[in-house]
Design an enzyme around this catalytic site. Structure first.
Site, PDB file in Angstrom:
ATOM      1  N   LYS A  82       0.847  -1.194   0.000  1.00  0.00           N
ATOM      2  CA  LYS A  82       0.000   0.000   0.000  1.00  0.00           C
ATOM      3  C   LYS A  82       0.883   1.244   0.000  1.00  0.00           C
ATOM      4  CE  LYS A  82      -3.978   2.023   2.454  1.00  0.00           C
ATOM      5  NZ  LYS A  82      -4.818   1.986   3.670  1.00  0.00           N
ATOM      6  N   SER A 157      -9.760   2.444   2.632  1.00  0.00           N
ATOM      7  CA  SER A 157      -8.877   3.126   1.708  1.00  0.00           C
ATOM      8  C   SER A 157      -7.969   2.182   0.924  1.00  0.00           C
ATOM      9  CB  SER A 157      -8.008   4.123   2.478  1.00  0.00           C
ATOM     10  OG  SER A 157      -7.155   3.441   3.380  1.00  0.00           O
ATOM     11  N   SER A 181      -9.760   0.058   6.776  1.00  0.00           N
ATOM     12  CA  SER A 181      -9.172   0.106   5.436  1.00  0.00           C
ATOM     13  C   SER A 181      -8.483  -1.166   4.963  1.00  0.00           C
ATOM     14  CB  SER A 181      -8.186   1.263   5.334  1.00  0.00           C
ATOM     15  OG  SER A 181      -8.887   2.469   5.298  1.00  0.00           O
TER      16      SER A 181
HETATM   17  N1  GLN Z   1     -13.174   4.578   5.848  1.00  0.00           N
HETATM   18  C1  GLN Z   1     -12.420   4.981   6.985  1.00  0.00           C
HETATM   19  C2  GLN Z   1     -12.117   6.448   6.890  1.00  0.00           C
HETATM   20  O1  GLN Z   1     -12.441   7.013   5.902  1.00  0.00           O
HETATM   21  C3  GLN Z   1     -11.246   4.094   7.096  1.00  0.00           C
HETATM   22  C4  GLN Z   1      -9.925   4.701   7.013  1.00  0.00           C
HETATM   23  C5  GLN Z   1      -8.797   3.779   7.240  1.00  0.00           C
HETATM   24  O2  GLN Z   1      -8.936   2.707   7.838  1.00  0.00           O
HETATM   25  N2  GLN Z   1      -7.634   4.228   6.834  1.00  0.00           N
HETATM   26  O3  GLN Z   1     -11.590   7.045   7.766  1.00  0.00           O
END
Ligand code: GLN
Length: 507
Positions: A82, A157, A181
């Protein structure tokens, strides 16, 4: 099916056996995955950068294997990383224009550990900008598609890592999970992902979103593969002050134990009432309850537990996260990293900073910086950040009370299957609500897994099952996950991902 097609279909553990017996070389495995990327990634867009060094690295691992070096089980295995993780030989942008082209002077610890274990970084995967989002639509470089249906999101994400794994571009990937994410992308692409216990995997060199929530973790197509990768990246790191000093058990061994289990007698599984909502997509709830029946039939005791404060978790998270993010992102100041934009006609250092942040950050990042700065401002701290932290304590107590009576907690990993591009992007709250199932584990620091449990009848898309365990009991995820995976695959007669996702280019 040509030979590189059959290689990319194999799990990391199956590839590992062939690599160590000398049946295949790492160069062949790596080339097969690079070919796959070349064939499908133009459309899929899981990668922001493909490594130019992968084949050389693979050749070196092959040479040391031939020379008789003692290599770990994942040596020679390709891996996608990532883009939130710093890599010394590849750009690291966190999906943002503000870091476009930035090559860090060091590797993040999880990256250093996978290199040390002989894995082959294939490239950097797409993500919502600074890991803010649930769809990759907030990436400054354009979204990643869902390998099951190109009109749908791959989750976020870490949509790039999940899409890379589920489209057979890579057997393994690294992700990060601040509010889901790793797990939500795994759920909507039919892959497996784990958010480890907070402090279980070093975050050194992971570009920070919200430091009290962030965890780096593994993504793959099988529970055992995720466990093997967790074994490589886990453990104490003196460079991360939140890193735990625990001696961790072998998660791969925990997965083997689960796969061999003859019964689940004595295991108490708690269904979180608040995360088994009638508002979830019917096919998601249906598959979730069918999986519970499978577990019951195998001897597990299913207990309904209530976690009354979980209903406030999104509200608390979306105060805590922006507050911490606004502070973490202050370092993107046009001086130290990446982009610098000079305002027309020049200006003060503040003007340069403002012009750079205006041009370099996307709308979701700006929204959260503004929210977070407001929540932390003098006079508002107690009303917002302080209150959210109190709610967080109540959520942690809900977990503690639940784990007094059950061994693990379960829920659907996401309230719906993959939604369509454009469906939620105009409404930030709708996007945030999607995280209802995953956020509690981050707020409490407990480990959690998503694994696939079938396709929703109404749209034929993957459904994820979430398992949560007490802090430090990550091994329970792997044991139960491997049992459930085996029971389902025995019943189906195939793996979920062998059901030909819409990949446009045949394998
Ligand atoms: N969807 C969550 C957010 O927008 C998850 C983010 C994450 O785990 N990096 O904050």
């Amino acid at each position: 099916m040509n030979s590189s097609g059959s290689l990319i279909r194999l799990s990391a553990s199956a590839l590992s056996a062939k690599l160590s017996s000398g049946d295949i070389s790492s160069v062949e495995v790596t080339q097969a995955h690079l070919d796959r990327i070349a064939a499908v990634d133009g459309d899929l867009h899981a990668f922001l950068h493909v490594s130019a060094n992968a084949l050389d690295t693979a050749a070196r691992v092959d040479a040391s294997r031939r020379a008789g070096a003692a290599l770990g089980p994942l040596a020679g295995m390709p891996i996608a990383i990532k883009d939130v993780l710093c890599t010394i030989d590849m750009p690291s942008t966190a999906g943002s224009k503000i870091l476009e082209g930035w090559i860090p002077p060091y590797d993040a610890t999880p990256v250093a550990l996978v290199r040390r274990a002989g894995l082959i970084p294939l490239g950097k995967t797409n993500m919502d900008e600074f890991a803010m989002g649930s769809s990759t639509e907030h990436s400054a470089y354009g979204p990643t598609k869902n390998p099951w249906d190109f009109s749908r999101i791959p989750g976020g994400s870490g949509g790039g890592s999940a899409a890379a794994v589920s489209s057979f571009e890579a057997p393994l990937a690294l992700g990060s999970d601040t509010g889901g994410s790793i797990r939500q992308p795994a759920a909507v692409t039919g892959s497996v992902g784990v958010k480890p216990t907070y402090g279980g995997v070093s975050r050194y060199g992971a570009i920070a979103l919200a430091s009290s929530l962030d965890q780096v973790g593994p993504v793959a197509r099988t529970v055992l593969d995720v466990a093997l990768l967790h074994d490589v990246i886990g453990g104490h790191d003196p460079r991360d002050s939140t890193s735990l000093r625990d001696e961790w058990p072998s998660f791969a061994e925990a997965a083997h134990v689960g796969a061999r289990a003859e019964s689940l007698k004595g295991l108490r599984i708690g269904v979180v009432k608040e995360l088994d909502s009638p508002g979830f997509q019917p096919g998601v709830s249906q598959r979730f309850h069918e999986a519970l029946e499978v577990l019951t039939a195998y001897g597990a005791e299913i207990v309904e537990v209530s976690a009354p404060h979980f209903e406030y978790s999104i509200a608390a998270y979306y105060v805590i996260l922006p507050a911490e993010a606004s502070s973490n992102l202050a370092k993107f100041d046009s001086v130290r990293f990446g982009l610098r934009v000079n305002p027309p006609g020049g200006g003060t250092v503040e003007d340069v900073m403002a012009a750079t942040r205006e041009a370099g950050f996307g709308p979701e990042v700006k929204r959260r910086i503004i929210l977070g700065t407001y929540a932390l401002s003098a006079g508002y701290y107690d009303a917002y950040y302080g209150s959210a932290q109190k709610v967080r304590t109540l959520i942690q107590r809900d977990f503690a009370a639940a784990f007094d009576i059950v061994d693990v907690l379960v829920s659907p990993a996401a309230p719906t299957t993959a939604f369509r591009f454009g469906e939620k992007i105009a409404d930030p709250l709708a996007m945030y609500l999607n995280d209802v199932t995953t956020i509690p584990a981050n707020l409490a620091g407990v480990p959690a897994m998503s694994l696939p449990i079938g396709l929703a009848p109404e749209d034929g898309l993957p459904v994820g099952f979430q398992i949560m365990a007490p802090a430090r009991a990550d091994a329970r995820l792997y044991t139960l996950g491997a049992t459930l995976e085996r029971l389902l695959e025995d019943a189906w007669g195939h793996t979920l991902l062998s059901q030909a996702p819409e990949l446009k280019v045949a394998i």
